[in-house]
Design an enzyme around this catalytic site. Structure first.
Site, short mmCIF file in Angstrom:
data_model
loop_
_atom_site.label_atom_id
_atom_site.label_comp_id
_atom_site.label_asym_id
_atom_site.label_seq_id
_atom_site.Cartn_x
_atom_site.Cartn_y
_atom_site.Cartn_z
N LYS A 117 7.41 25.86 152.50
CA LYS A 117 6.87 25.92 153.86
C LYS A 117 5.36 25.64 153.90
CE LYS A 117 10.76 26.71 155.99
NZ LYS A 117 11.36 25.65 156.81
N TYR B 232 10.56 29.52 148.79
CA TYR B 232 10.54 29.30 150.24
C TYR B 232 9.09 29.13 150.74
CZ TYR B 232 11.76 30.16 155.18
OH TYR B 232 11.94 30.06 156.54
P1 NAP Z 1 20.13 29.25 159.98
O1 NAP Z 1 20.56 30.08 161.13
O2 NAP Z 1 20.56 29.62 158.61
O3 NAP Z 1 20.56 27.73 160.27
C1 NAP Z 1 20.22 26.72 159.35
C2 NAP Z 1 20.63 25.37 159.90
O4 NAP Z 1 20.23 24.37 158.93
C3 NAP Z 1 22.13 25.24 160.08
O5 NAP Z 1 22.39 24.45 161.23
C4 NAP Z 1 22.57 24.50 158.82
O6 NAP Z 1 23.71 23.67 159.00
C5 NAP Z 1 21.36 23.59 158.60
N1 NAP Z 1 21.27 23.13 157.21
C6 NAP Z 1 21.12 23.87 156.08
N2 NAP Z 1 21.04 23.07 155.01
C7 NAP Z 1 21.15 21.80 155.47
C8 NAP Z 1 21.13 20.52 154.86
N3 NAP Z 1 20.99 20.37 153.53
N4 NAP Z 1 21.25 19.42 155.63
C9 NAP Z 1 21.39 19.53 156.98
N5 NAP Z 1 21.42 20.71 157.61
C10 NAP Z 1 21.30 21.82 156.86
O7 NAP Z 1 18.54 29.16 159.90
P2 NAP Z 1 17.43 29.34 161.04
O8 NAP Z 1 16.97 30.74 161.00
O9 NAP Z 1 17.92 28.77 162.31
O10 NAP Z 1 16.27 28.43 160.44
C11 NAP Z 1 15.97 27.13 160.96
C12 NAP Z 1 14.61 26.72 160.41
O11 NAP Z 1 13.63 27.67 160.83
C13 NAP Z 1 14.54 26.69 158.88
O12 NAP Z 1 13.73 25.63 158.46
C14 NAP Z 1 13.89 28.02 158.55
O13 NAP Z 1 13.24 27.99 157.32
C15 NAP Z 1 12.92 28.15 159.70
N6 NAP Z 1 12.47 29.52 159.96
C16 NAP Z 1 13.34 30.48 160.35
C17 NAP Z 1 12.85 31.79 160.58
C18 NAP Z 1 13.75 32.89 161.05
O14 NAP Z 1 13.23 34.02 161.17
N7 NAP Z 1 15.00 32.68 161.32
C19 NAP Z 1 11.50 32.06 160.40
C20 NAP Z 1 10.64 31.05 159.99
C21 NAP Z 1 11.14 29.77 159.78
P3 NAP Z 1 25.19 24.11 158.49
O15 NAP Z 1 25.49 25.46 159.05
O16 NAP Z 1 26.07 23.02 159.02
O17 NAP Z 1 25.13 24.13 156.99
#
Ligand code: NAP
Length: 248
Positions: A160, A156
């Protein structure tokens, strides 16, 4: 406010978490929104209807961001439906945590393909239409982990950290065409991704957060609104941390 009125935004992974907050915030600012999902069809279609109810054009597309072919097909469909793309948000991302000694090749490949290769797949599609319009904003969702590193997250963190180098390079390649490219580095945001972590890990994160609370998807979405809008017209190649002052 109508900071994004008549702009067309394409957001990957808009069905849940941060992505769903982004599409809602963009619609609230008057943007027409195309967004993707992979498996969460029902929530995606519900969000599509919610956005249409807010008075903008919106459509959810099933498309795997890690697939070049599907990204090419997606762009064809989005251009047919929306005619242009002003803003691309590469948000789709996953974790497959494991210590390096136990990490499988599949865990490594899945994370690199969805979190990093997807930027190539999607950015490649939007650049030509953006160049034609002589305008565009690309926003890549990275993570503070790409900067700090984290045990159990070598895949990861590598994906990133790659986002930072990609962002700066694209900013330099297309800046003369008035296309901007920036990254956002969220800290700990309350979504399904962080819900899986145990309480001990959550408490450890919280100790390092200056604001002493975890973030909301909307707080990342508001940073995206800024980077997508003309308010940030002289900002490119940068990373904006939305992490509550986290120090890991
Ligand atoms: P999440 O709640 O797990 O949601 C992930 C989203 O990505 C879902 O809409 C999922 O769609 C979609 N997705 C996953 N694989 C995919 C693919 N191959 N093609 C198209 N869509 C896909 O995650 P999140 O926390 O919102 O994270 C969103 C972004 O923020 C990510 O890049 C993550 O690394 C980054 N981020 C998050 C955090 C945090 O604390 N949450 C911190 C730093 C960075 P489906 O449900 O339809 O599969």
């Amino acid at each position: 406010m109508n900071l994004l009125k008549d702009k067309v935004a394409l957001v990957t992974g808009g069905s849940r978490g941060i992505g769903s907050a982004i599409v809602r915030a963009f619609a609230a600012q008057g943007a027409n929104v195309a967004f993707t999902y992979l498996s969460s069809e029902k929530p995606a279609l519900e969000i599509q209807e919610e956005l249409i109810g807010m008075g903008v054009k919106a459509k959810a597309y099933k498309s795997d961001a890690s697939s070049y072919e599907q990204s090419e097909e997606l762009m064809k469909n989005v251009l047919a439906d929306f005619e242009k793309v002003d803003v691309l948000i590469n948000n789709a991302g996953v974790t497959r945590d494991n210590l390096m000694l136990r990490m499988t090749e599949e865990q490594w490949d899945t994370v690199i393909n969805i979190n990093l290769k997807s930027l190539f797949n999607l950015t490649k599609q939007v650049l030509r239409p953006m160049m034609k319009n002589r305008s565009g904003s690309i926003i890549n969702i990275s993570s503070v982990v790409g900067d700090f590193g984290n045990p159990g997250q070598a895949n990861y963190a590598a994906s990133k950290a790659g986002v930072f180098g990609f962002t700066k390079s694209i900013a330099k390649e297309v800046g003369s065409r008035n296309i901007r490219c920036n990254a956002i580095a969220p800290g700990f945001i309350k979504t399904d991704m962080t819900e899986q972590l145990d309480d001990k890990t959550k408490d450890a994160y919280l100790t390092g957060v200056a604001l002493k609370r975890f973030g909301e998807g909307k707080e990342v979405a508001d940073a995206c609104v800024y980077l997508a809008s003309d308010l940030s017209s002289y900002t490119t190649g940068q990373t904006l941390s939305v992490c509550g002052g986290l120090n890991m």
